[in-house]
Design a protein around this motif. Structure first.
Motif, PDB file in Angstrom:
ATOM      1  N   LEU A  67       0.826  -1.212   0.000  1.00 15.53           N
ATOM      2  CA  LEU A  67       0.000   0.000   0.000  1.00 15.53           C
ATOM      3  C   LEU A  67       0.857   1.258   0.000  1.00 15.53           C
ATOM      4  O   LEU A  67       0.330   2.365  -0.060  1.00 15.53           O
ATOM      5  CB  LEU A  67      -0.899   0.021   1.247  1.00 15.53           C
ATOM      6  N   GLY A  68       2.170   1.078   0.097  1.00  7.72           N
ATOM      7  CA  GLY A  68       3.065   2.229   0.139  1.00  7.72           C
ATOM      8  C   GLY A  68       3.094   2.904   1.490  1.00  7.72           C
ATOM      9  O   GLY A  68       3.392   4.085   1.598  1.00  7.72           O
ATOM     10  N   CYS A  69       2.788   2.153   2.530  1.00  2.00           N
ATOM     11  CA  CYS A  69       2.749   2.707   3.878  1.00  2.00           C
ATOM     12  C   CYS A  69       3.929   2.156   4.668  1.00  2.00           C
ATOM     13  O   CYS A  69       4.163   0.954   4.680  1.00  2.00           O
ATOM     14  CB  CYS A  69       1.436   2.306   4.537  1.00  2.00           C
ATOM     15  N   ALA A  70       4.685   3.026   5.309  1.00  5.11           N
ATOM     16  CA  ALA A  70       5.846   2.601   6.090  1.00  5.11           C
ATOM     17  C   ALA A  70       5.618   2.881   7.562  1.00  5.11           C
ATOM     18  O   ALA A  70       5.042   3.903   7.931  1.00  5.11           O
ATOM     19  CB  ALA A  70       7.086   3.338   5.601  1.00  5.11           C
ATOM     20  N   GLY A  71       6.080   1.960   8.372  1.00  7.85           N
ATOM     21  CA  GLY A  71       5.985   2.140   9.808  1.00  7.85           C
ATOM     22  C   GLY A  71       7.340   2.486  10.390  1.00  7.85           C
ATOM     23  O   GLY A  71       8.339   2.565   9.679  1.00  7.85           O
ATOM     24  N   SER A  72       7.362   2.658  11.678  1.00  5.58           N
ATOM     25  CA  SER A  72       8.595   2.968  12.397  1.00  5.58           C
ATOM     26  C   SER A  72       8.876   1.833  13.377  1.00  5.58           C
ATOM     27  O   SER A  72       7.960   1.394  14.078  1.00  5.58           O
ATOM     28  CB  SER A  72       8.408   4.284  13.160  1.00  5.58           C
ATOM     29  N   PRO A  73      10.117   1.372  13.453  1.00  3.57           N
ATOM     30  CA  PRO A  73      10.433   0.310  14.410  1.00  3.57           C
ATOM     31  C   PRO A  73      10.135   0.705  15.858  1.00  3.57           C
ATOM     32  O   PRO A  73       9.807  -0.127  16.678  1.00  3.57           O
ATOM     33  CB  PRO A  73      11.932   0.072  14.218  1.00  3.57           C
ATOM     34  N   SER A  74      10.207   1.986  16.161  1.00  5.14           N
ATOM     35  CA  SER A  74       9.979   2.426  17.537  1.00  5.14           C
ATOM     36  C   SER A  74       8.518   2.739  17.857  1.00  5.14           C
ATOM     37  O   SER A  74       8.126   2.711  19.021  1.00  5.14           O
ATOM     38  CB  SER A  74      10.837   3.656  17.842  1.00  5.14           C
ATOM     39  N   ARG A  75       7.695   3.004  16.843  1.00  2.00           N
ATOM     40  CA  ARG A  75       6.294   3.374  17.100  1.00  2.00           C
ATOM     41  C   ARG A  75       5.297   2.538  16.319  1.00  2.00           C
ATOM     42  O   ARG A  75       4.098   2.616  16.581  1.00  2.00           O
ATOM     43  CB  ARG A  75       6.075   4.847  16.760  1.00  2.00           C
ATOM     44  N   GLY A  76       5.736   1.809  15.333  1.00  2.00           N
ATOM     45  CA  GLY A  76       4.811   1.029  14.517  1.00  2.00           C
ATOM     46  C   GLY A  76       4.196   1.886  13.421  1.00  2.00           C
ATOM     47  O   GLY A  76       4.815   2.819  12.917  1.00  2.00           O
ATOM     48  N   TYR A  77       2.951   1.567  13.091  1.00  9.18           N
ATOM     49  CA  TYR A  77       2.219   2.296  12.046  1.00  9.18           C
ATOM     50  C   TYR A  77       1.198   3.224  12.693  1.00  9.18           C
ATOM     51  O   TYR A  77       0.606   2.892  13.717  1.00  9.18           O
ATOM     52  CB  TYR A  77       1.461   1.312  11.142  1.00  9.18           C
ATOM     53  N   LYS A  78       0.978   4.368  12.075  1.00  9.62           N
ATOM     54  CA  LYS A  78      -0.087   5.267  12.538  1.00  9.62           C
ATOM     55  C   LYS A  78      -1.417   4.636  12.151  1.00  9.62           C
ATOM     56  O   LYS A  78      -1.653   4.340  10.968  1.00  9.62           O
ATOM     57  CB  LYS A  78       0.041   6.651  11.911  1.00  9.62           C
ATOM     58  N   VAL A  79      -2.276   4.423  13.121  1.00  6.06           N
ATOM     59  CA  VAL A  79      -3.553   3.747  12.891  1.00  6.06           C
ATOM     60  C   VAL A  79      -4.382   4.492  11.857  1.00  6.06           C
ATOM     61  O   VAL A  79      -4.879   3.894  10.902  1.00  6.06           O
ATOM     62  CB  VAL A  79      -4.342   3.574  14.220  1.00  6.06           C
ATOM     63  N   LYS A  80      -4.520   5.784  12.004  1.00  5.31           N
ATOM     64  CA  LYS A  80      -5.363   6.576  11.094  1.00  5.31           C
ATOM     65  C   LYS A  80      -4.831   6.522   9.665  1.00  5.31           C
ATOM     66  O   LYS A  80      -5.597   6.312   8.718  1.00  5.31           O
ATOM     67  CB  LYS A  80      -5.414   8.031  11.586  1.00  5.31           C
ATOM     68  N   THR A  81      -3.532   6.707   9.499  1.00  8.56           N
ATOM     69  CA  THR A  81      -2.932   6.687   8.165  1.00  8.56           C
ATOM     70  C   THR A  81      -3.106   5.325   7.512  1.00  8.56           C
ATOM     71  O   THR A  81      -3.491   5.225   6.345  1.00  8.56           O
ATOM     72  CB  THR A  81      -1.431   7.045   8.236  1.00  8.56           C
TER      73      THR A  81
END
Length: 87
Positions: free
Chosen positions: A52-66
């Protein structure tokens, strides 16, 4: 190449789980958390989300809304572009 039926099914499940997370006030989610709730591996979740072209962060994960917005957009595009199947 369009996503497989299995991928579409998982994305739909992720959407439901993310809606629950958002309703509970969660702002971020990790792939391993989403995977545990969806019955998938963290690796599978990341692969599906990467598509989907969505990247997360190892320290925070993925933004739920995004992530929820991306999945809903992807599923609506898939629904529109799929030919009607005779039943």
């Amino acid at each position: 190449m369009p996503p497989s039926e299995r991928t579409i099914g998982r994305l739909s499940l992720y959407r439901r789980l993310l809606k629950q997370a958002a309703a509970a006030g969660h702002e971020h989610v990790y792939s391993h958390e989403l995977g545990a709730r969806a019955g998938a591996t963290a690796c599978q979740v990341r692969r599906d989300i990467m598509g989907l072209g969505c990247a997360g962060s190892p320290s925070r994960g993925y933004k739920v809304k995004t992530l929820l917005d991306r999945i809903e957009t992807a599923l609506s595009i898939i629904h529109i572009s799929e030919p009607t199947r005779p039943y």
